[in-house]
Motif scaffolding. Structure first.
Motif, PDB file in Angstrom:
ATOM      1  N   ASN A  42       1.017   8.027   3.309  1.00 14.56           N
ATOM      2  CA  ASN A  42       1.633   9.361   3.285  1.00 14.56           C
ATOM      3  C   ASN A  42       2.709   9.450   2.204  1.00 14.56           C
ATOM      4  O   ASN A  42       3.779  10.030   2.411  1.00 14.56           O
ATOM      5  CB  ASN A  42       2.211   9.707   4.667  1.00 14.56           C
ATOM      6  CG  ASN A  42       1.138   9.696   5.738  1.00 14.56           C
ATOM      7  OD1 ASN A  42      -0.025  10.019   5.466  1.00 14.56           O
ATOM      8  ND2 ASN A  42       1.513   9.295   6.942  1.00 14.56           N
ATOM      9  N   GLY A  43       2.430   8.828   1.068  1.00 15.33           N
ATOM     10  CA  GLY A  43       3.348   8.900  -0.059  1.00 15.33           C
ATOM     11  C   GLY A  43       4.437   7.843  -0.059  1.00 15.33           C
ATOM     12  O   GLY A  43       5.113   7.653  -1.074  1.00 15.33           O
ATOM     13  N   ASP A  44       4.621   7.150   1.042  1.00 14.15           N
ATOM     14  CA  ASP A  44       5.661   6.115   1.090  1.00 14.15           C
ATOM     15  C   ASP A  44       5.071   4.753   0.730  1.00 14.15           C
ATOM     16  O   ASP A  44       4.015   4.393   1.245  1.00 14.15           O
ATOM     17  CB  ASP A  44       6.245   5.980   2.510  1.00 14.15           C
ATOM     18  CG  ASP A  44       7.010   7.220   2.927  1.00 14.15           C
ATOM     19  OD1 ASP A  44       7.441   7.976   2.037  1.00 14.15           O
ATOM     20  OD2 ASP A  44       7.156   7.428   4.145  1.00 14.15           O
ATOM     21  N   PRO A  45       5.775   3.983  -0.114  1.00 13.17           N
ATOM     22  CA  PRO A  45       5.333   2.601  -0.326  1.00 13.17           C
ATOM     23  C   PRO A  45       5.558   1.799   0.963  1.00 13.17           C
ATOM     24  O   PRO A  45       6.622   1.905   1.577  1.00 13.17           O
ATOM     25  CB  PRO A  45       6.241   2.090  -1.456  1.00 13.17           C
ATOM     26  CG  PRO A  45       7.388   3.027  -1.517  1.00 13.17           C
ATOM     27  CD  PRO A  45       6.984   4.319  -0.888  1.00 13.17           C
ATOM     28  N   ASP A  60      -7.771   6.647  -0.221  1.00 10.06           N
ATOM     29  CA  ASP A  60      -8.000   7.093  -1.600  1.00 10.06           C
ATOM     30  C   ASP A  60      -8.787   8.402  -1.617  1.00 10.06           C
ATOM     31  O   ASP A  60      -9.723   8.585  -2.391  1.00 10.06           O
ATOM     32  CB  ASP A  60      -8.741   6.011  -2.399  1.00 10.06           C
ATOM     33  CG  ASP A  60      -7.821   4.823  -2.724  1.00 10.06           C
ATOM     34  OD1 ASP A  60      -6.586   5.020  -2.748  1.00 10.06           O
ATOM     35  OD2 ASP A  60      -8.340   3.717  -2.931  1.00 10.06           O
ATOM     36  N   GLU A  74      -3.720   8.408   3.781  1.00 11.48           N
ATOM     37  CA  GLU A  74      -3.072   9.564   4.406  1.00 11.48           C
ATOM     38  C   GLU A  74      -3.491   9.640   5.865  1.00 11.48           C
ATOM     39  O   GLU A  74      -4.678   9.593   6.192  1.00 11.48           O
ATOM     40  CB  GLU A  74      -3.432  10.865   3.686  1.00 11.48           C
ATOM     41  CG  GLU A  74      -2.627  12.032   4.249  1.00 11.48           C
ATOM     42  CD  GLU A  74      -2.913  13.366   3.562  1.00 11.48           C
ATOM     43  OE1 GLU A  74      -3.376  13.364   2.398  1.00 11.48           O
ATOM     44  OE2 GLU A  74      -2.679  14.402   4.222  1.00 11.48           O
ATOM     45  N   ALA A  97      -4.060   0.800  -2.119  1.00 10.48           N
ATOM     46  CA  ALA A  97      -4.723   2.083  -1.822  1.00 10.48           C
ATOM     47  C   ALA A  97      -3.702   3.162  -1.456  1.00 10.48           C
ATOM     48  O   ALA A  97      -2.531   2.875  -1.209  1.00 10.48           O
ATOM     49  CB  ALA A  97      -5.694   1.888  -0.657  1.00 10.48           C
ATOM     50  N   GLU A  98      -4.175   4.398  -1.466  1.00 12.71           N
ATOM     51  CA  GLU A  98      -3.373   5.537  -0.995  1.00 12.71           C
ATOM     52  C   GLU A  98      -3.976   5.978   0.328  1.00 12.71           C
ATOM     53  O   GLU A  98      -5.142   6.373   0.391  1.00 12.71           O
ATOM     54  CB  GLU A  98      -3.487   6.716  -1.968  1.00 12.71           C
ATOM     55  CG  GLU A  98      -2.950   6.447  -3.343  1.00 12.71           C
ATOM     56  CD  GLU A  98      -1.657   7.205  -3.608  1.00 12.71           C
ATOM     57  OE1 GLU A  98      -1.190   7.914  -2.688  1.00 12.71           O
ATOM     58  OE2 GLU A  98      -1.126   7.078  -4.719  1.00 12.71           O
ATOM     59  N   THR A 108       0.844  -1.190   0.000  1.00 14.47           N
ATOM     60  CA  THR A 108       0.000   0.000   0.000  1.00 14.47           C
ATOM     61  C   THR A 108       0.884   1.246   0.000  1.00 14.47           C
ATOM     62  O   THR A 108       2.122   1.140  -0.018  1.00 14.47           O
ATOM     63  CB  THR A 108      -0.924  -0.033   1.242  1.00 14.47           C
ATOM     64  OG1 THR A 108      -1.862   1.019   1.155  1.00 14.47           O
ATOM     65  CG2 THR A 108      -0.127   0.105   2.537  1.00 14.47           C
ATOM     66  N   THR A 109       0.246   2.414  -0.022  1.00 16.02           N
ATOM     67  CA  THR A 109       0.991   3.671   0.076  1.00 16.02           C
ATOM     68  C   THR A 109       0.465   4.454   1.267  1.00 16.02           C
ATOM     69  O   THR A 109      -0.744   4.680   1.373  1.00 16.02           O
ATOM     70  CB  THR A 109       0.811   4.507  -1.215  1.00 16.02           C
ATOM     71  OG1 THR A 109       1.174   3.674  -2.320  1.00 16.02           O
ATOM     72  CG2 THR A 109       1.691   5.734  -1.200  1.00 16.02           C
TER      73      THR A 109
END
Ligand code: FES
Ligand code: FES
Lengths: 750, 158
Positions: B10-13, B54, B74, B71-72, B7-8
């Motif tokens: 905060n922008g990190d994989p 997302d 945050e 998913a993204e 997953t991602t």
């Protein structure tokens, strides 16, 4: 404190020093610490409200390879189970032990019975099923009326009512009775032209802190064991755990994590001793967390109450007599806030003739914990409702009626001392002048006003301030910060030292790094710990003068220190605090200030709240459409956080008055143990809460501070109750004013 | 059997192993050590665990860890850039919109979602949008003032 003083930092709205970590998610709260090798504890809780445990067999759980330790009541070495049963040992510590792990009898739904530690949280919870337990279910006692009736089952066979005129001869659910009086109550009522007499009741409510109880502990045989937990008093956690586990204070270090709300509810222990037993047995760090359901069922709550109030006055508005009979639910173990409830009930009034009687009653509900001004919201609600009704009968404005009878300097309280300078009249005048009170009452809206009183306390605080070679510094205090108090400490020290607040970093040290501090409670922190900060800073000022004197070859008396700069009174020389710190090596070593005090002279805080409520006559739904909270802060060190205390207290009081209550089935099962069904106020339920700070200084504090944390929860109950009564044209005597109750009142009127 | 999730955050994989029954909140806090997202109830009632999934505002306690696959996400830890606070965070501090601060991470994330969806909310809209984020300390007054001020500041900046 006579004339107004000019301050540089006090009264400013600085950014709190712990703020950055809190808005970025870096701050570590109770559940945020994990350690290498850590295992998880879980608690088996009673499904019954009242039952004898007839069998408790943990052998199947013990045999499970995932299970690393088990704890039961028998693991409290200092507590003698037999002595508790036969009544030869019956004290607060015994009750604490029986509350956190039941001793052969469960006394409320959710009462802890045993604990298991396993390699994962899921494994610990699953292993609870392996405990073989059987109960003999008893009839639960769920109300004051039931508890004091002749047929009630007795919760504690050894409990004899204390404080009766004749010593009690048989066990009772009333643990204690108290009485306070002043003047001649009969004569007072005989002199009255009008008398109001009414019975009131309030429900069981929860403090509702958003952070559940949690702890991570490590038992250490060869050095201090460590307890990490969110608490209002880590020194008190240390004392209780030491007593329960037969350890010395020096064998335990308690670290107060950041705390996600307490309001009085985090002033005791639940998980910490149990986790330490599990850690000792398993040799592993142990973490435990309560679920939200556990928090409702087995921590907090605040007492339900019944109050009978009688108030008499002359037609000119002079109150001649006030009388109260107050019953408080203590929950499963004795110790409701009946005492402060009785002491505060009539304190806003300067009246000749008073009589108050209080009863502490045990019921099959969780043992109550302190909740913001413990005991006062219940009793003052009843008193303020009756006062408003009386004012209306006489035809007087509620502010004028109160001004005529207001407590002031010299008023003899029912509980002992005479009041010093207090701000009730100033709050009433501020209410009278407020935009809210002068605004016309909109259609379909009721307006209510009520006052509130809370003592506030002082007590022991210890503070160290260390200065660094560059003139920055650290304030080491030991009062867990539940609402922004580190900001105030920083500002008070900066004011004395004449430096920027941000150059001083305040930290709440663990029990090993600062001397004893009393629990954060009683609105004491800004007052008492603040006073210690001021004294520690003054200690530093003396040292700075001596160091400067050494550098100038003069005596310390020939040095003045002002706004962060030392002045040589024999010449023109000046040295800043940073200059002196930079040379500390040459003048005797580094500079620390210290204060260990037992602060006296806490100043009571009075408040007056005004509330407008609209009632939907079809559904009974209530809406707070306007609200103003006025309170005497003495001196507001950081006005934003003072307003925040007023607003937060007001909204908790609004929730108490309108929505919140424990709902039990007839078997004593709590049916609303979650935030969906136990509904605390939401952002969408509320208007702006206008906050008006009144400042009548407390001469015992160097800056005039009174505590502000608690009083704000008292007036809302009657301000809201009266507003609803006005809106529906019917007396209110029972909280919460929930829609079904209001609807019933509306229908009965038709 | 644990699932392997990519997953991602905060922008990190990010990759992790998770039990099928584990919530995203549990994964974040207990497996990834991201304790900025708080747990107040575990049942979707308090909003302390609010995260963007997302771009959607969700309660991490109601999302399963396995759903994070691809998913993204945050969290509050991703709102500031380095040491530069987001306007919302600055306004929360300026207005003293936190006392204990346990609700704050959830509120910051929810406010971000609100202002992305509606840059000019009325006070009432803000109060209703944030009704899922419980705060027991403040009475919401200063939170709403911070949110309205952040909205105004962000509109000026935009
Ligand atoms: S923890 Fe997820 S909503 Fe409360
Ligand atoms: S600041 Fe404590 S719950 Fe919001």
């Amino acid at each position: 404190m006579s004339e107004a003083r000019e301050f540089k930092h006090i009264g400013q709205r600085t950014i709190r020093p712990d703020g950055f970590d809190k808005v970025t998610g870096k701050a570590n709260y109770g559940a945020d610490l994990s350690l290498p090798g850590m295992i998880w504890g879980a608690i088996l809780r009673s499904p019954h409200a009242h039952a004898n445990i007839t069998k408790l067999d943990v052998s199947r759980a013990e045999a499970n390879p995932d299970v690393l330790a088990i704890a039961t009541f028998e693991d409290f070495p200092s507590v003698n189970a037999a002595a508790q049963r036969d009544g030869t040992q019956r004290d607060g510590m015994m009750d604490t032990a029986c509350n956190i792990l039941a001793n052969q009898k469960v006394l409320y739904h959710g009462h802890a019975v045993a604990a298991i530690a396993a390699r994962s949280e899921a494994a610990a919870i699953a292993a609870l099923d392996l405990i073989d337990i059987e109960y003999e279910v008893l009839r639960p006692v769920l109300s004051i009326d039931d508890a004091i009736s002749a047929q009630a089952p007795i919760l504690h066979e050894t409990m004899m009512t204390q404080g009766l005129a004749e010593p009690a001869t048989k066990a009772s659910n009333i643990s204690a009775r108290m009485e306070l009086k002043k003047g001649d109550i009969e004569a007072g009522f005989a002199a009255a032209d009008v008398i109001v007499e009414r019975a009131y009741d309030t429900p069981t409510v929860h403090q509702g802190y958003i952070e559940p109880h949690a702890t991570t502990v490590v038992f250490n045989e060869n050095g201090p064991s460590m307890i990490w937990c969110p608490t209002q008093g880590h020194f008190d956690v240390r004392a209780r755990v030491a007593q329960l586990l037969n350890l010395e204070l020096g064998q335990i270090k308690v670290v107060a994590s950041e705390i996600g709300g307490g309001f009085g509810g985090k002033t005791t222990v639940y998980l910490e001793p149990v986790a330490l037993i599990l850690s000792r047995k398993s040799g592993r760090p142990v973490k435990m967390e309560m679920s939200r359901g556990d928090v409702f069922r087995a921590s907090g709550p605040a007492s339900a109450s019944q109050s009978l109030i009688k108030v008499g006055a002359k037609m000119d508005g002079t109150i001649t007599a006030m009388q109260a009979t107050l019953h408080y639910e203590a929950g499963a173990f004795q110790g409701s806030p009946m005492g402060p409830g009785c002491m505060t009930v009539f304190t806003p009034y300067d009246v000749e003739n008073l009589y108050v009687e209080g009863f502490d009653v045990v019921v099959n509900k969780p043992k109550v914990a302190a909740y913001r001004a413990p005991g006062a919201p219940q009793s003052e609600f009843a008193a303020e409702m009756a006062v408003n009704e009386l004012a209306k009968k006489i035809g007087m404005d509620p502010i004028e009626f109160r001004l005529k009878n207001a407590a002031k300097e010299g008023t003899q309280t029912i509980y002992g001392p005479k009041l010093k300078v207090v701000g009730l009249e100033a709050c009433l005048e501020a209410a009278k002048a407020s935009p809210h009170y002068n605004a016309p009452i909109p259609e379909n809206v009721g307006r209510g006003l009520a006052a509130g009183f809370w003592f506030n306390i002082g007590g022991q605080s210890s503070v160290i301030i260390n200065l660094n070679p560059d003139g920055t510094g650290t304030i080491i205090e030991g009062s867990p910060d539940i609402g922004g108090s580190r900001a105030s400490m920083q500002m008070m020290a900066a004011e004395i030292l004449g430096v920027a607040p941000s150059s001083l970093n305040p930290i709440v040290a663990d029990t090993e790094h600062v001397a004893y501090n009393q629990t954060t409670g009683g609105s004491r922190t800004t007052f008492a710990t603040g006073m210690a900060v001021v004294e520690a800073a003054e200690d530093i000022v003396e040292q700075l003068k001596a160091r400067a004197a050494a550098m100038w070859n003069v005596t310390a008396e020939q040095v003045d220190f002002k706004d962060g700069v030392a002045h040589n009174l024999t010449g023109e020389d000046q040295l800043t605090l940073a200059d002196i710190c930079a040379s500390a090596e040459k003048t005797g070593g580094q500079i620390s200030g210290r204060a260990n005090i037992n602060a006296r002279g806490a100043g009571p805080s009075f408040a007056v709240h005004i509330c407008d409520i609209k009632v939907d006559k079809e559904t009974g739904k209530t809406d707070v459409v306007r609200y103003t909270a006025i309170q005497d802060a003495g001196k507001a060190i950081h006005p934003s956080y003072v307003e925040g205390q007023f607003q937060g207290g007001a909204v908790q009081g609004i929730g108490w008055a309108l929505n919140e209550e424990y709902v039990y089935s007839k078997d004593g099962i709590m049916e609303n143990a979650g935030f969906l069904d136990y509904r605390i106020p939401l952002a969408s339920d509320l208007p702006e809460i206008e906050a008006i700070i009144v400042e009548v200084p407390n001469s015992f504090h160097p800056f005039g501070v009174r505590g502000v944390g608690e009083t704000g929860i008292i007036p809302p109950l009657a301000a809201v109750g009266t507003a609803v009564a006005e809106a529906i044209g019917q007396p209110i005597s029972s909280l919460p004013c929930s829609p079904p109750k209001i609807l019933k009142l509306l229908m009965s009127a038709q | 059997m644990k699932s392997h999730i990519s997953t991602t955050i905060n922008g990190d994989p990010v990759e992790f192993l998770c039990d099928p029954s584990q919530t995203l909140l549990n994964v974040l806090r207990n497996d990834l050590g991201m304790t900025g997202t708080k747990e107040g109830c575990g049942s979707g009632d308090c909003g302390a665990c609010s995260v963007l999934f997302d771009g959607e505002l969700v309660c991490a306690c109601l999302v399963l860890g396995v759903e994070a696959q691809g998913a993204e996400i945050e969290t509050v830890e991703g709102v500031a850039t380095h040491d530069q606070l987001h306007v919302i965070q600055e306004k929360f501090l300026e207005h003293a919109a936190l006392q204990c601060g346990i609700c704050t991470p959830g509120l910051i994330v929810s406010t971000k979602a609100l202002l992305e969806e509606n840059p000019s909310p009325t006070e009432e809209e803000a109060r209703y949008f944030l009704a899922g984020n419980l705060c027991r300390c403040t009475g919401y007054d200063k939170i709403i003032k911070a949110v309205m001020d952040a909205a105004a500041t962000m509109r000026q900046g935009a």
